[in-house]
Motif scaffolding. Sequence first.
Motif, PDB file in Angstrom:
ATOM      1  N   LEU A  35       0.696  -1.384  -0.127  1.00  0.00           N
ATOM      2  CA  LEU A  35       0.340  -0.016   0.020  1.00  0.00           C
ATOM      3  C   LEU A  35       0.617   0.944   0.084  1.00  0.00           C
ATOM      4  O   LEU A  35       0.143   2.264   0.059  1.00  0.00           O
ATOM      5  CB  LEU A  35      -0.872   0.031   1.096  1.00  0.00           C
ATOM      6  CG  LEU A  35      -1.972  -1.506   1.063  1.00  0.00           C
ATOM      7  CD1 LEU A  35      -2.887  -1.033   2.747  1.00  0.00           C
ATOM      8  CD2 LEU A  35      -3.483  -1.023  -0.063  1.00  0.00           C
ATOM      9  N   VAL A  41      -7.781   3.362  -0.429  1.00  0.00           N
ATOM     10  CA  VAL A  41      -7.856   1.925  -0.277  1.00  0.00           C
ATOM     11  C   VAL A  41      -9.510   1.781  -0.212  1.00  0.00           C
ATOM     12  O   VAL A  41      -9.920   2.779   0.556  1.00  0.00           O
ATOM     13  CB  VAL A  41      -7.171   1.306   0.959  1.00  0.00           C
ATOM     14  CG1 VAL A  41      -7.622  -0.428   0.912  1.00  0.00           C
ATOM     15  CG2 VAL A  41      -5.709   1.336   0.658  1.00  0.00           C
ATOM     16  N   SER A  99      -2.972   0.601   6.334  1.00  0.00           N
ATOM     17  CA  SER A  99      -3.343   1.550   5.396  1.00  0.00           C
ATOM     18  C   SER A  99      -2.630   2.630   5.973  1.00  0.00           C
ATOM     19  O   SER A  99      -2.268   3.355   5.630  1.00  0.00           O
ATOM     20  CB  SER A  99      -4.954   1.446   5.631  1.00  0.00           C
ATOM     21  OG  SER A  99      -5.742   0.563   4.557  1.00  0.00           O
ATOM     22  N   VAL A 104      -1.659   5.721   4.034  1.00  0.00           N
ATOM     23  CA  VAL A 104      -2.862   6.078   3.191  1.00  0.00           C
ATOM     24  C   VAL A 104      -3.680   7.596   3.818  1.00  0.00           C
ATOM     25  O   VAL A 104      -3.433   7.001   4.675  1.00  0.00           O
ATOM     26  CB  VAL A 104      -3.358   4.735   3.190  1.00  0.00           C
ATOM     27  CG1 VAL A 104      -5.011   5.161   2.691  1.00  0.00           C
ATOM     28  CG2 VAL A 104      -2.828   3.503   1.939  1.00  0.00           C
ATOM     29  N   PHE A 136      -9.301   5.922   3.885  1.00  0.00           N
ATOM     30  CA  PHE A 136     -10.149   4.619   3.658  1.00  0.00           C
ATOM     31  C   PHE A 136     -11.844   4.184   3.593  1.00  0.00           C
ATOM     32  O   PHE A 136     -12.244   4.573   4.464  1.00  0.00           O
ATOM     33  CB  PHE A 136      -9.635   3.753   5.206  1.00  0.00           C
ATOM     34  CG  PHE A 136     -10.217   2.431   5.080  1.00  0.00           C
ATOM     35  CD1 PHE A 136      -8.591   1.304   5.022  1.00  0.00           C
ATOM     36  CD2 PHE A 136     -10.843   1.711   5.303  1.00  0.00           C
ATOM     37  CE1 PHE A 136      -8.990  -0.119   4.404  1.00  0.00           C
ATOM     38  CE2 PHE A 136     -10.734  -0.162   5.066  1.00  0.00           C
ATOM     39  CZ  PHE A 136     -10.027  -0.696   4.691  1.00  0.00           C
TER      40      PHE A 136
END
Length: 307
Positions: free
Chosen positions: A65, A71, A90, A95, A98
């Motif tokens: 990731l 995501v 994540s 990230v 989500f």
Amino acid sequence: MTTIQNVAIAGASGNLGISILHALLNSKAFNVTVLSRESSTATFPDSVTVVHVDYTSVPDLTATLKGQDAVVSAVGTAAINTQHPLIEASVAAGVARFIPSEFSADIDNAMSSALPVYQPQITVHKALQGLAQTHPAFTYTLIRNGVLLDWSMAKGFVIAFDSETPSLYDGGDRPLSVSNLASVGQAVVGVLRNPRETRNRVMYVHDLVITQNKVLAMARKLAPARTWNPVVVDTADLEARSRDAYAKGVVTIHSSLGLLIRAAFGEGYGGEFQRVDNELLGVGFKTDVDLEAMVKDAMDHTLVPGS
């Protein structure tokens, strides 16, 4: 976070996952990576990057990731709990957004939230909320779309067109919010295109509001030679049976069905959304003409020709 460009999707081979994947690709706004189980043989369009991952390994997922902005999880109901390593990875990978696999009823409704079928989703919500507080760069969006109309009609969930005695839950007049698979995919795109407005929020979307009796009336119009003698079913009884099964440790799609029906059709369970975010997310509404076309399509695929 101003823009989202790189998006990874888990569960892209399922019915809903396919629709979300197609919406992402058709938008031409994202670089899409599909996360696939190591044992999976599913195939995907050449325009996406496919990475086989171990969903139980946070280090493996974290490495995969790196560089992803968002995501999207579309894993099936039975795999809801497998999202926790994905969420942890994540955060570790940086990230920014989500979107968990929810895509269902209004679980914030006090009565729906007490149903055991939704406890895994609620656990995921709490994990996301906690992580967003301790890691401000990590955000989430929950999408709720009510009953998946095209999928549910094909399965006979709204009206069992192939039965002479279809069930009418609590009389069949309870309004409920419904969305097609493609509209849910568009809602995901809308969230990713509006990261600031959808930050750490629940977003509601539906194509239209229906009742079972409205759908049945359309079916009678489309197939006047057919005879339906619907049977009224008490959703409280269905919930009680499902709870009994859960208490005995029987947790299956079949044992969960009564709880899902209760959330959709039961009085006070929030089956009809009081507000929706269609405009922000760029999702249009369907009309009665659209609904009748969907009913016809479902009937064409479930009724025996000439019946």
